[in-house]
Design an enzyme around this catalytic site. Structure first.
Site: not given
Ligand code: IMP
Length: 176
Positions: A44-45, A100-101, A104, A132, A153-154, A166
Site C-alpha cells: 500500500k505504501g 515503490e515507496d 530497505d 536506505k 524506520f520511517v 500513513r
Molecule cells: P525490503 O524488502 O527490506 O526492501 O523492504 C521493503 C518493504 O518494507 C517496503 O516496501 C515497505 O513496505 C517496508 N519498509 C521498509 N522500510 C520501511 C520503513 O522505514 N518504514 C515503513 N515501511 C518500510
C-alpha cells in the site's frame, strides 16, 4: 512540530517531496518520450507517491497495482514474498515502471523484479521514493530515486507502522 509522541525527526518535508517528485517526473517524461508507460504501484505504501508522480507525467501512461507482503517482523523483511494482488493485465512488450515507496534490504523488490521480468516486458525499471543504501542486501538496480535516507524506520507520506501514520504529509523517523 509532530503532534504524536512516536513521531520523531522529520527527514523529508512536504515541500521537498513536492519539488523532488516534480524533478523525477521531468526525468521520466524525457526518458519515455514517445512511449507509453505502465506504472505499477506497489501497495500500500506507494499510493501517495504514485498519485503525485503520475499527476506530473506528460507521457502516455496507464496504472496498475500489485500488493505484496513480505514475511518477517513489522520492521524487518525476510525476502520471502507473497503476492496478495497481482496485475490486472499482461505486461508482455510493455514499458513497465515499478513505483515503490521505499527500498530497505532490497529483498522484496528483487523478488518482484524477477517475477515481473519473467513476463517479458519491453522494459522494466524502478522508481523508488526512498532508499536506505546502508541496508541493501542485494543491489536493487534503481533507475530513479527520490531520497536516500539513513538506517531509520520511517513513517508518513504512505509509509506505515502496523498500518498507522500513513496520513502524515511528510516522512518522519519513528521513535521505537
Ligand atoms: P525490503 O524488502 O527490506 O526492501 O523492504 C521493503 C518493504 O518494507 C517496503 O516496501 C515497505 O513496505 C517496508 N519498509 C521498509 N522500510 C520501511 C520503513 O522505514 N518504514 C515503513 N515501511 C518500510
Amino acid at each position: 512540530m509532530p503532534a504524536q509522541p512516536e513521531i520523531g525527526e522529520i527527514l523529508v518535508q512536504s515541500d521537498d517531496l513536492r519539488q523532488r517528485i516534480r524533478a523525477l517526473a521531468t526525468e521520466i517524461n524525457r526518458d519515455y518520450e514517445g512511449k507509453s508507460v505502465l506504472l505499477v504501484g506497489v501497495l500500500k505504501g506507494a499510493f501517495f507517491f504514485l498519485a503525485d508522480l503520475m499527476r506530473q507525467l506528460e507521457v502516455e501512461c496507464e496504472v496498475d497495482f500489485m500488493a505484496v507482503s513480505s514475511y518477517g517482523s513489522s520492521t524487518e523483511s525476510s525476502g520471502v514474498v507473497r503476492i496478495l494482488k497481482d496485475l490486472d493485465t499482461p505486461i508482455q512488450d510493455r514499458h513497465v515502471l515499478v513505483v515503490e515507496d521505499i527500498v530497505d534490504s532490497g529483498l522484496t523488490l528483487s523478488y518482484l523484479m524477477k517475477n515481473l521480468g519473467a513476463r517479458q516486458p519491453a522494459s522494466l525499471e524502478v522508481c523508488s521514493l526512498l532508499t536506505k543504501p546502508s541496508r541493501f542486501k542485494v543491489d536493487p538496480k534503481l533507475r530513479y530515486v527520490g531520497f536516500e535516507i539513513p538506517d531509520q524506520f520511517v513513517v508518513g507520506y504512505g509509509l506505515d507502522v502496523d498500518q498507522r501514520l500513513r496520513n502524515l504529509p511528510y516522512v518522519a523517523a519513528l521513535k521505537q
